[in-house]
Structures are given as structure tokens and as C-alpha cells.
Design a protein around this motif. Structure first.
Motif, PDB file in Angstrom:
ATOM      1  N   GLN A  72      -7.134  -5.345 -27.848  1.00 50.56           N
ATOM      2  CA  GLN A  72      -5.924  -5.074 -26.925  1.00 50.56           C
ATOM      3  C   GLN A  72      -4.962  -3.998 -27.662  1.00 50.56           C
ATOM      4  O   GLN A  72      -4.477  -4.140 -28.876  1.00 50.56           O
TER       5      GLN A  72
ATOM      6  N   TRP B 243     -12.461   0.891 -21.347  1.00 49.02           N
ATOM      7  CA  TRP B 243     -11.540   0.211 -21.249  1.00 49.02           C
ATOM      8  C   TRP B 243     -11.113  -0.177 -19.982  1.00 49.02           C
ATOM      9  O   TRP B 243     -11.877   0.160 -18.902  1.00 49.02           O
TER      10      TRP B 243
ATOM     11  N   ARG C  67      -7.367  -2.937 -22.565  1.00 47.55           N
ATOM     12  CA  ARG C  67      -8.365  -3.724 -23.272  1.00 47.55           C
ATOM     13  C   ARG C  67      -9.480  -2.883 -23.379  1.00 47.55           C
ATOM     14  O   ARG C  67     -10.222  -2.118 -22.523  1.00 47.55           O
TER      15      ARG C  67
ATOM     16  N   GLU D  38      -4.700  -4.458 -18.387  1.00 48.15           N
ATOM     17  CA  GLU D  38      -4.630  -5.841 -18.117  1.00 48.15           C
ATOM     18  C   GLU D  38      -3.246  -5.990 -18.295  1.00 48.15           C
ATOM     19  O   GLU D  38      -2.464  -5.432 -19.154  1.00 48.15           O
TER      20      GLU D  38
END
Length: 819
Positions: A420, A450, A469, A453
């Protein structure tokens, strides 16, 4: 890692020069330390086109060849090669070029010549004259698309980048890994997020015609900690032979020696993918079973180099049903190697514990291209890709049939974990605002996947926070935290493209540990006294330490090394005396006069159950002449009071309320030494070096030493200095001579008289023992200075204090006044 440009071009387009590519790779963190060529420079040798071939007027076997080199002038040369023809592209050397003499094989410089009455303005060349091979029956014919006028080194040769790969980038110990880097740094700016980007990977498909692989081989991993994955394929009916030229040239270009097609394929794929492989002779695998296990303690094994190795339990072994056949990740065994009679092979492509491979290869002194890669933690997904590539090449170059299926034992399989990353973190770390477009382009260039989120966290405004992410690609093992991802983006965009932001305020001044300033104070003070500083190793020998004390018994235990480099470096020093005493002895071999030496550094005292005590120490030595002889003075050697005076001066500047008492140091002469203390804490000693210690170091003169424990002294020192106004009223001086027992010290007298008011200074100016005083007695004469800060003293006031002083001396010390 060596990377030929032509090999890199198999996977990505490189339209820039090798020099430009080297610069881009270096700026992105993969330093290119050099660029070499696979061929000689061939100064003066060009690619030319044959435009005319005529008969020689004076020789039947010679012809006149006119060549076009791209210049306006077309030189004509005499040539005897039977294969020369119009339209060919050939290698042409003008006068001055350095070539290989076709008859002697030695280097020569081409000079203008007249052959059978015709001037030859150069030479069209054979492979032998170029030093490429022994072929000299005809000239070297170049490909049709060869550009006219191009240097021959650029046409035939290949530029090779020599890349210094950092330990964390095991993926760059491969041609494909460096091709990915080249594609990223060259094509970053042109990336479109809606279009695919990457390199051209080899097609790994091949035909499987044989029986199921399970009928031929099985694999058991007995220790998954040391072998998280083991893959294997079987190819039957191969033919061992010489590798094709293209394969041999590529191996030679990176410094590897071609052996045979099977071994060359495993080396080629290792260089291509960065995954070491090994080929076993299937007929030598007992029971058709491979067992991956730890070695037994003391187990012996003969490796491919013919050496017998003694193993330990942390060594990973590849074994069959009866015996060990290889040291996993390090070297194969002589009992299973591929030979000229081999018809069926097992191709191994596995993943091994990097720590185990590192320890094994270094302990056995078997550091190889394979172990270098394994110990840098290859990704567990790489073995399968490399295995398919090796199997495909084996079928192409060795023939045979691949058995149906692949063995893949994977006890160490892990779920793919994402990282993250906060988009705002890029600006915080890099000090520059980064647009999402550039960030995502950099991620795409690196093969990093990627998606966005939204988390339950909120920022300062109360809005929901979005994060990236990201998923590192399967070939990267060095990306695990968000800072790794940010660094990757920065290096691909270019560190030189990040704007420099000035600091918002002044750079704070560096405030070091107080002990550093304290050490500097002593250094400056001792240098001011004419001392020279020495530097010595913290490592010492136990014998040298014991020679610094007269009885050989150390006051504290030294810290011993488990694996010393030599007997002179078997422990850490407990004091700084040995190197200083050795320096005195060494200097005395070459010069006379006074010596003033000192060293500042740590001593190390062992403590049971905890870390050693490491006090900061300063040690100084004086020897020889304190004052050389001259017409105004006679020669005077250093003595006890010189060492004492140095310390008194330094401590006087610190306003230290220290005491001097008789010492008992084992390295100093009894009765000629003293110790220094404050508040009951001893922090130093000084005095004459014990004659036995001096003899231990081959010193034949008196040497005086002082040693101060700075770590113990520093807490007792008050920062700053105390100031007082100059006296406004005159002082009164009185002399007094006392007769005391011989055991009463000057220090004891000072302690008694210093308690009286108005007494400013006490100075001893005479000591006498002899006929004028009784046996067992001595006479001490003092000069007492009285002064008042508020008024001029009268004789009556001084007389009263003198009477009280005499009374105290008589009652406390048994003193009498000397007539």
C-alpha cells in the motif's frame, strides 16, 4: 555482469548508442563501469563495396579490385583471393592499418606497396589477417546490408556493457533483467497507460512427445526451509556435441568458455534469466528419484572438480535413492555429470535458501556464478520460466524428446502480497510534487501492477483517503515497503529531474557527544605542550598487554576474538600503553633527544554476562631530554615532575578539585608513581614506568607515563570557568619552617593549613633531611601568602592567623618550628 548490446536487442529496441545507454543505466542506479568490444579496434579498417574487378596486367593469379569506401576517391588494390566479386561488401584496410601477417601470424603495419608493377593502395582482408580465425583462402565477405564506410569494429564487433550490479538487484544478474532496465530508462517518456509496455520475452513453448515424466522421475523435498521449490524436466534421446556458433559467441562475449551443448545451454539460460540450472545424467540417478535433504554431519562428497568435500548439517544436498549427486546451488557431483555417452538428461531448476548457499559456498570456497545468484535471493517464480526455456533449447540444439509434463514441488509457495502506497508520500519523500501520470508511467515501465483502493482512513479534511495497491513483478525480490516503490519511481523518472528545494531555515549546528569535545580539549592541550599524537589499532596481542605490567597480571580481562586474523590481533586492548612504549623503542633506534607521545582512544574491559566496558582514555609518555644542553643551560632529562606538571596545568584550566595520592599501578615503579582522584573516584595515574616493563619493550632509559580515564573524569568537570575580580589590596608573605616526622607528606600539611581564612596560597620551597634535624625527621619550609578582598591586612591580623596555623600543625601533625 557483462551484457552484449546485440543480446539485449533480442528483447528490446535500443536505438541509442552504447555510451548513451550506459549513462542512462548508471543514472538509474545500475552503474556501468566500462564498455568493451568483442573484436579488436582495427584502426583504419572499413567496410567497403567492390565496384570493379580487373585482371592484373603482369600476373595471371592476381586481380585489380576497385573498392568504394564512401569517399570520393575509390582506391584500387591488388588481390589474389579467388572469391572476390563485384557487389560484395568486404573488409578494406588503408595504409597505416595494423593487421595480422598471414604468413607469420604476427601483428604488422600495412604500408603502401607496388606488386608486379602495379601500385596497391590498400588491402581487402581475410579472416586470418583480421585475427578472427586461421582462414585465409579467400577474403571475408560481409553481409549485404553492411553500410559502406562503417568501421569494421562496428560491423563485426559487439559492444559489451560491464555493469556493477548492487547486491539487492539479483534480477539484473541476467540479460533479460538488464533488458527490462534498458527498456524502462529508454522508453519511459513514451509510455501510454492505455497501451502495453514491456520487453519481448522468449517463446517458451515446446513439443512434448515422450511418456509422462512421473514414469521416469520423482522428487522429494526433505527440508523445505532450505529448498522452497524444485522443478525438473526430462529430455531423452539427446546427442552431446558442440554448440552452434551463435551460442558460443554469446558465452564468449560474457567471459564464459563453451564446453558442450548441454552445459552451454544451462549457462546460457542462467545468463538470460538469472536462474542457475543443472543437468544430470538420468541413467546415473538411482531409482529414478531425487531427494533434496541436508547433509549428514561429516558427510564426504566429491564435486565436479575432483575434490573431496567434508560437509556439515547446514549444507543442502541433492541426492538419489542411494547417494548424493550434487551440493545444492553450489556444484554438481562427479558421479552424475553429463558425459559424451549421455542420452537422457534431467534438467534441474530450483530455488534454494540464500543464507544456506552463502554459508556453504564460502565455507567450501566454491564461489561460482550460480552461488552468487542464489545467495542474493532469486524470486521463487523464476525457476519455472528458466526450466521451460532450457528444455526448449535442449530440444532445438541437442535433439531428443521431452517427456510429458514438468515436476514442480513447491512447499514454499506464498500468496502474492501487495504494497500500500500513499500518493502524497511521494512528495514527502522526494521533496517534489509528482503527478499521478508520471508515477503510473514509471510503475508501468518497471512492470509493477497497481490499482486504486479507498480505505476507511480519512485525511485532515475528513475526506476518504485513496491509496495505490501495487504488486511487484515476479522477478523482483527487493521491493517490500512503500519506500522501495517510491525509490523505483524516482530512479526511473531520473534523480536529475527532481527539483532541488532549498531548506526553509538555517541548518542546525551539529552538537556532538560531550566526550568528543573533552577528547579534543586534551588533544589540543597536549599538542600545545609539544606532544605528538599516535594512532594504533584497537586489536592487540595478549602478550603485548601482559608486557605493560611488571608481574604479567592484567588488572582487567581483555575481550578475546573468536576468529583472530593473526596472533598479534587476538584481543581488544585494555589500555593504550603497549603501542606507545613500542613507539619509544622504535624511535630510539633512529634518533636521540626528547620524546613526547600521546594517544586518545578506547580501552576494552571484559565483563561477564554483558557487553564490555569501553572507557575513553588518554595516555602520554615522555622520555629523554626535557631541555637540551646549551651555553645558558645544561642538559636535563625528563623526570616525575614533568609528567606531574603537564597534568597540573591541564587540570588547573578546568578548576578541578582533585587529589594526588601514592599509587599502586602494576606498570609503574613503586614509590615513583601517584594516582589522581576526585570525590573518591580514581581517574588517572602517572609516574615512572617500571624498569621491568621498560625492559620488556627493549627500552634502556627512564620513561614517564600518565594515563587518564576521560569517561570517569568528565562527569566531575563543571562546564565553563569560574572568574573572580583582581585583588585590590596588597598581599602579606610569611615564611615558616617545620620539622615533621618523615612519614608526614606535603599534601597532609596543605590539607591542614588550607582551612584557615585569609590564606590565599601555600608554596613549598625547601625540603631538608640530614644532620641539622633529628633522625626520622625532615624539614619542610613554606611560603604563606595572606590577602583580604575587603581591606589591607595588618601585621597583628596576620600574626593571629599564623599562630593558629602553627598551633594546628603542632596538635594534628606533631610539627615543631625549626630554629
Amino acid at each position: 555482469m557483462k551484457a552484449p548490446i546485440s543480446w539485449l536487442k533480442d528483447y528490446t529496441d535500443i536505438a541509442i548508442s552504447p555510451e548513451e545507454l550506459a549513462e542512462k543505466l548508471t543514472l538509474a542506479g545500475n552503474e556501468v563501469s566500462g564498455i568493451s568490444s568483442t573484436t579488436p579496434a582495427w584502426t583504419g579498417v572499413l567496410a567497403a563495396e567492390v565496384v570493379a574487378v580487373e585482371a592484373h596486367p603482369n600476373a595471371d593469379r592476381l586481380r585489380l579490385v576497385t573498392v568504394n569506401t564512401g569517399a570520393s576517391d575509390q582506391p584500387k588494390v591488388v588481390c589474389g583471393a579467388p572469391n572476390v566479386a563485384v557487389g560484395q561488401k568486404v573488409a578494406f584496410a588503408a595504409a597505416g592499418a595494423k593487421l595480422i601477417d598471414g604468413h607469420t601470424g604476427k601483428e604488422m603495419e600495412l604500408k603502401p606497396a607496388v606488386i608486379r608493377g602495379v601500385e596497391s593502395r590498400g588491402m581487402v582482408l581475410s579472416e586470418r589477417e583480421l585475427g578472427l580465425s586461421d582462414k585465409h583462402e579467400g577474403i571475408l565477405v560481409l553481409p549485404e546490408n553492411t553500410p559502406v564506410g562503417a568501421p569494421l569494429a562496428d560491423v563485426l564487433g559487439d559492444k559489451v556493457l560491464e555493469v556493477d550490479v548492487t547486491p539487492n538487484r539479483v534480477d539484473c544478474l541476467s540479460i533479460i533483467g538488464l533488458a527490462r532496465e534498458a527498456a524502462a530508462v529508454i522508453g519511459f517518456e513514451k509510455i501510454k497507460l492505455t497501451e502495453p509496455f514491456g520487453i519481448k520475452m522468449p517463446d517458451l513453448n515446446y513439443e512434448e512427445k515422450g511418456s509422462p515424466i512421473a514414469d521416469e522421475l520423482s522428487v522429494e523435498i526433505a527440508d523445505a526451509e532450505l529448498c522452497p521449490r524444485y522443478t525438473a524436466s526430462v529430455v531423452k534421446g539427446i546427442k552431446i556435441g558442440e554448440s552452434p556458433d551463435w551460442l558460443k559467441k554469446r558465452l564468449t562475449a560474457v567471459g564464459m568458455r563453451p564446453i558442450n551443448n548441454v552445459v552451454d545451454i544451462t549457462n546460457y539460460v542462467m545468463l538470460e534469466y538469472g536462474q542457475p540450472l543443472h543437468a544430470f545424467d538420468l541413467s546415473k540417478i538411482a531409482g529414478g528419484k531425487i531427494i533434496v535433504r541436508r547433509a549428514a554431519e561429516g558427510e564426504k562428497f566429491i564435486t565436479l572438480d575432483g575434490e573431496e568435500r567434508q560437509l556439515t548439517t547446514d549444507t543442502l544436498m541433492i541426492a538419489d535413492a542411494e547417494k548424493a549427486v550434487a551440493i545444492g546451488g553450489v556444484m554438481g557431483g562427479a558421479n552424475s555429470e553429463v558425459s559424451e555417452t549421455t542420452a537422457d538428461v534431467v534438467i534441474e531448476s530450483a530455488n534454494f535458501n540464500p543464507v544456506s548457499i552463502h554459508h556453504t559456498s564460502h565455507r567450501l570456497k566454491l564461489i561460482s556464478e550460480a552461488s552468487i545468484r542464489f545467495e542474493r535471493n532469486i524470486n521463487r517464480e523464476v525457476p519455472m520460466h528458466a526450466l521451460k526455456r532450457a528444455t526448449q533449447l535442449m530440444l532445438q540444439l541437442c535433439g531428443g524428446q521431452a517427456q510429458t509434463g514438468i515436476i514442480d514441488v513447491f512447499p514454499g509457495k506464498k500468496l502474492r502480497a501487495g504494497i500500500q502506497v500513499s500518493p502524497t508520500r511521494f512528495s514527502t519523500i522526494l521533496g517534489s510534487d509528482m503527478t499521478y501520470d508520471r508515477i503510473l508511467k514509471a510503475l508501468k515501465a518497471l512492470g509493477i501492477e497497481w490499482y486504486w483502493e479507498t480505505t476507511d482512513e480519512t485525511d485532515y479534511s475528513g475526506s476518504e483517503t485513496q491509496f495505490l495497491r501495487v504488486y511487484p513483478p515476479w522477478w523482483r525480490t527487493d521491493l517490500s515497503i512503500q519506500e522501495d516503490i517510491i525509490e523505483e519511481v524516482a530512479r526511473i523518472i531520473g534523480y536529475d529531474q527532481l527539483p532541488a528545494s532549498p531548506l526553509s531555515g538555517e541548518i542546525p549546528k551539529r552538537v556532538g557527544p560531550p566526550i568528543m569535545a573533552f577528547k579534543k580539549l586534551f588533544r589540543m592541550a597536549l599538542v600545545g605542550f609539544g606532544f605528538q599524537e599516535t594512532l594504533s589499532l584497537s586489536l592487540s596481542s595478549l602478550d603485548a598487554l601482559k608486557r605493560t605490567v611488571s608481574d604479567g597480571k592484567l588488572a582487567s580481562e581483555p575481550v578475546m576474538l573468536l576468529n583472530p586474523m593473526s596472533s598479534e590481533q587476538e584481543c581488544l586492548r585494555t589500555n593504550l600503553r603497549a603501542p606507545l612504549l613500542a613507539a619509544v623503542a622504535a624511535n630510539r633506534r633512529y634518533e636521540e633527544g626528547g620524546l613526547r607521545l600521546f594517544e586518545v582512544g578506547r580501552a576494552y574491559h571484559a565483563r561477564k554476562g554483558t557487553l564490555p566496558h569501553e572507557p575513553e582514555m588518554v595516555c602520554g609518555i615522555i622520555a629523554g631530554e626535557a631541555e637540551p644542553s646549551g651555553w645558558q643551560q645544561s642538559k636535563r632529562p625528563f623526570d616525575f615532575y614533568d609528567a606531574k606538571g603537564v597534568l597540573e596545568t591541564i587540570f588547573g584550566r578546568m578548576n578541578l578539585a582533585y587529589t594526588i595520592e601514592p599509587g599502586s599501578d602494576g606498570g609503574l615503579r613503586p614509590g615513583h608513581q601517584a594516582q589522581l582522584s576526585i570525590g573518591g573516584v580514581t581517574f588517572g595515574v602517572f609516574g615512572e614506568v617500571h624498569p621491568r616493563v621498560a625492559k620488556n619493550f627493549d627500552i634502556e632509559e627512564k620513561v614517564y607515563l600518565f594515563e587518564i580515564n576521560l569517561s570517569a573524569l568528565m562527569p566531575k568537570v563543571r562546564p565553563g570557568r569560574a572568574y573572580q575580580p583582581l585583588p585590590r589590596y596588597p598581599a602579606v608573605v610569611r615564611d615558616i619552617a617545620l620539622v615533621l616526622d618523615s612519614s608526614v607528606t606535603h599534601q597532609r600539611v596543605g590539607e591542614v593549613v588550607s582551612t584557615f581564612p585569609l590564606l590565599k596560597e601555600v608554596s613549598l620551597f625547601d625540603v631538608y633531611s640530614g644532620k641539622q634535624v633529628s633522625e626520622g625527621k625532615k624539614s619542610l619550609a613554606y611560603r604563606l601568602t595572606f590577602q583580604s578582598p575587603t581591606a589591607t591586612l595588618t601585621d597583628a591580623e596576620v600574626d593571629r592567623v599564623m599562630a593558629d596555623i602553627v598551633s594546628a600543625l603542632m596538635s594534628q601533625l606533631g610539627a615543631t618550628l625549626r630554629a
